[in-house]
Write an enzyme that holds these catalytic residues in place. Structure first.
Site, PDB file in Angstrom:
ATOM      1  N   HIS A 176      -0.094  -0.177  -9.872  1.00  0.00           N
ATOM      2  CA  HIS A 176      -0.947  -1.140  -9.167  1.00  0.00           C
ATOM      3  C   HIS A 176      -1.313  -2.314 -10.083  1.00  0.00           C
ATOM      4  CE1 HIS A 176      -3.485  -1.151  -5.303  1.00  0.00           C
ATOM      5  NE2 HIS A 176      -3.394  -2.392  -5.742  1.00  0.00           N
ATOM      6  N   GLU A 179      -2.080   7.554  -5.421  1.00  0.00           N
ATOM      7  CA  GLU A 179      -2.312   6.816  -6.662  1.00  0.00           C
ATOM      8  C   GLU A 179      -3.722   6.963  -7.228  1.00  0.00           C
ATOM      9  OE1 GLU A 179      -1.394   2.730  -5.288  1.00  0.00           O
ATOM     10  OE2 GLU A 179      -3.457   2.237  -5.798  1.00  0.00           O
ATOM     11  N   ARG A 208       0.859  -1.196   0.000  1.00  0.00           N
ATOM     12  CA  ARG A 208       0.000   0.000   0.000  1.00  0.00           C
ATOM     13  C   ARG A 208       0.891   1.240   0.000  1.00  0.00           C
ATOM     14  NH1 ARG A 208      -3.391  -2.363  -1.941  1.00  0.00           N
ATOM     15  NH2 ARG A 208      -5.449  -2.935  -1.191  1.00  0.00           N
TER      16      ARG A 208
HETATM   17  P1  NAD Z   1      -2.617 -11.407   4.457  1.00  0.00           P
HETATM   18  O1  NAD Z   1      -3.691 -10.917   5.357  1.00  0.00           O
HETATM   19  O2  NAD Z   1      -2.645 -12.832   3.995  1.00  0.00           O
HETATM   20  O3  NAD Z   1      -1.190 -11.181   5.150  1.00  0.00           O
HETATM   21  C1  NAD Z   1      -0.809 -10.003   5.783  1.00  0.00           C
HETATM   22  C2  NAD Z   1       0.255 -10.349   6.824  1.00  0.00           C
HETATM   23  O4  NAD Z   1       0.755  -9.135   7.364  1.00  0.00           O
HETATM   24  C3  NAD Z   1      -0.286 -11.181   7.991  1.00  0.00           C
HETATM   25  O5  NAD Z   1       0.562 -12.272   8.224  1.00  0.00           O
HETATM   26  C4  NAD Z   1      -0.274 -10.202   9.160  1.00  0.00           C
HETATM   27  O6  NAD Z   1      -0.037 -10.829  10.410  1.00  0.00           O
HETATM   28  C5  NAD Z   1       0.871  -9.298   8.775  1.00  0.00           C
HETATM   29  N1  NAD Z   1       0.834  -7.986   9.390  1.00  0.00           N
HETATM   30  C6  NAD Z   1      -0.242  -7.242   9.769  1.00  0.00           C
HETATM   31  N2  NAD Z   1       0.174  -6.070  10.275  1.00  0.00           N
HETATM   32  C7  NAD Z   1       1.534  -6.077  10.223  1.00  0.00           C
HETATM   33  C8  NAD Z   1       2.536  -5.157  10.603  1.00  0.00           C
HETATM   34  N3  NAD Z   1       2.229  -3.990  11.155  1.00  0.00           N
HETATM   35  N4  NAD Z   1       3.824  -5.487  10.398  1.00  0.00           N
HETATM   36  C9  NAD Z   1       4.150  -6.689   9.846  1.00  0.00           C
HETATM   37  N5  NAD Z   1       3.247  -7.604   9.469  1.00  0.00           N
HETATM   38  C10 NAD Z   1       1.957  -7.302   9.664  1.00  0.00           C
HETATM   39  O7  NAD Z   1      -2.601 -10.403   3.236  1.00  0.00           O
HETATM   40  P2  NAD Z   1      -2.025 -10.661   1.775  1.00  0.00           P
HETATM   41  O8  NAD Z   1      -3.066 -11.276   0.924  1.00  0.00           O
HETATM   42  O9  NAD Z   1      -0.689 -11.322   1.895  1.00  0.00           O
HETATM   43  O10 NAD Z   1      -1.855  -9.149   1.265  1.00  0.00           O
HETATM   44  C11 NAD Z   1      -0.869  -8.291   1.794  1.00  0.00           C
HETATM   45  C12 NAD Z   1      -1.079  -6.899   1.240  1.00  0.00           C
HETATM   46  O11 NAD Z   1      -0.795  -6.878  -0.166  1.00  0.00           O
HETATM   47  C13 NAD Z   1      -2.536  -6.400   1.292  1.00  0.00           C
HETATM   48  O12 NAD Z   1      -2.833  -5.844   2.564  1.00  0.00           O
HETATM   49  C14 NAD Z   1      -2.571  -5.354   0.224  1.00  0.00           C
HETATM   50  O13 NAD Z   1      -2.200  -4.115   0.809  1.00  0.00           O
HETATM   51  C15 NAD Z   1      -1.474  -5.784  -0.743  1.00  0.00           C
HETATM   52  N6  NAD Z   1      -2.002  -6.174  -2.071  1.00  0.00           N
HETATM   53  C16 NAD Z   1      -1.511  -5.552  -3.172  1.00  0.00           C
HETATM   54  C17 NAD Z   1      -1.958  -5.890  -4.443  1.00  0.00           C
HETATM   55  C18 NAD Z   1      -1.385  -5.230  -5.682  1.00  0.00           C
HETATM   56  O14 NAD Z   1      -1.894  -5.460  -6.778  1.00  0.00           O
HETATM   57  N7  NAD Z   1      -0.342  -4.431  -5.570  1.00  0.00           N
HETATM   58  C19 NAD Z   1      -2.934  -6.888  -4.586  1.00  0.00           C
HETATM   59  C20 NAD Z   1      -3.426  -7.531  -3.448  1.00  0.00           C
HETATM   60  C21 NAD Z   1      -2.950  -7.170  -2.187  1.00  0.00           C
END
Ligand code: NAD
Length: 330
Positions: free
Chosen positions: A295, A263, A234
């Protein structure tokens, strides 16, 4: 069953029409965002399908309800753009796609790292102009480098496995360490240690109230000189102005971002004939060691298939059973 799709691109139409062969719903595609400017024009729709930049505030939801809309289907994971209380008040059910192809995002993060490091984007242009020199294309091996992964959920975990495949040493920080990764040789460390020791840092945690501007002057100061930072998570995880200062002093050696603080004004649009009123992105784009993608990390055939499958299944479940899987329903 009639569904109006907003903020649609040709690829949304392609994947949803194909998936809809199973259901036979009547699909109407609109390029415009859904918001106060267009909601009054909606007629005879049972559901609306929306994306990250559609704005469904109380006013919009009230009008949707008056027009007979029963369902709001988000074809994304995030739902901060929908007033869920209002949806409840007006008896509209809301669903989303909580997860789709984590490998898509993880592989894009690695693609950004490899592009920046091995400068394939520059080599591509260079050889097309018959310049076969190697000056300025020097990279480094990922083998035995230390890669720090912040957030080892679905996407972070997929990224770790790719990094291990390169023979890198992986250290990680997460609130909930993952046993399977520890068994694969990943060492969980304090966030500060990760900042201090990593050659490369890749962000895969969600944006929360606690980690806004996780990467800022203070954290960058702790990092190795010439550190590489990749953010596919993000935009607000990085203080862009602090990153720019660190790029100027070469404290940050390479920066790859698929997400950006501002963005929503830029991404998913063709602004090639526009003067962009955002000096920060213009400055970032001027650095040779910065790679920005708009993105697109999620953007694979597999992810679009999963998004269309989950969305239409949820709507079908809601019509037939009045409910669907708990992680999907909001
Ligand atoms: P997820 O919920 O499976 O995993 C997130 C992990 O982050 C969890 O293990 C959680 O414990 C950990 N976490 C939470 N807060 C934290 C912190 N402060 N410090 C460290 N770790 C922390 O989510 P995911 O499916 O792996 O997605 C991760 C992120 O990827 C999403 O939140 C989203 O922002 C981003 N994303 C981006 C795109 C893109 O196209 N660029 C697409 C999908 C998701």
């Amino acid at each position: 069953m009639k569904i109006a799709f907003f903020s649609t691109k040709p690829y949304d139409r392609e994947f949803f029409e194909k998936e809809n062969e199973k259901y036979g719903f009547e699909l109407h595609f609109f390029e415009t965002h859904l918001g106060p400017h267009i909601v009054n024009a909606i007629e005879n729709e049972d559901a609306v399908c929306v994306f990250v930049n559609d704005k469904l505030n109380r006013n919009v939801i009230e009008i949707l309800a008056k027009k007979g809309v029963k369902y709001i289907a988000l074809r994304c994971a995030g739902f901060n753009n929908v007033d869920l209380e209002a949806a409840k008040d007006f008896d509209i059910q809301v669903c989303r796609v909580p997860a789709y192809s984590p490998e898509a995002v993880a592989e894009h993060a690695m693609a950004m790292l490899l592009t920046l490091n091995r400068k394939t984007h520059k080599a591509y242009n260079r050889v097309r102009e018959q310049n076969f020199s190697l000056n300025g294309l020097l990279g480094f091996n990922l083998y035995q480098k230390k890669i720090g992964v912040v957030g080892t959920g679905k996407i972070g975990k997929a990224f770790v496995k790719i990094a291990l495949g390169f023979g890198a040493e992986v250290i990680a920080y997460d609130l909930y360490p993952d046993e399977t990764l520890i068994n694969l040789g990943v060492k969980y460390v304090a966030l500060e240690t990760l900042f201090m020791e990593s050659d490369i840092i890749s962000l895969h945690c969600p944006l929360t109230a606690d980690n806004h501007y996780l990467i800022n002057k203070e954290s960058i100061d702790k990092m190795k000189y010439g550190v590489t930072i990749i953010n596919t998570s993000r935009g607000n995880l990085i203080n862009t102005n602090d990153a720019i200062q660190a790029l100027k002093t070469k404290k940050i050696g390479l920066l790859g971002i698929d997400v950006y603080e501002q963005e929503e004004k830029l991404f998913f649009k063709d602004l090639s004939a526009t003067i962009i009123d955002d000096d920060t992105i213009q400055l970032l784009l001027s650095f040779p060691n910065v790679l920005v993608t708009a993105h697109q990390a999620f953007f694979t055939e597999e992810a679009l298939e999963q998004i269309s499958q989950r969305t239409l299944k949820s709507i079908d479940d809601l019509i037939k059973k009045g409910t669907t899987d708990p992680e999907v329903l909001l």
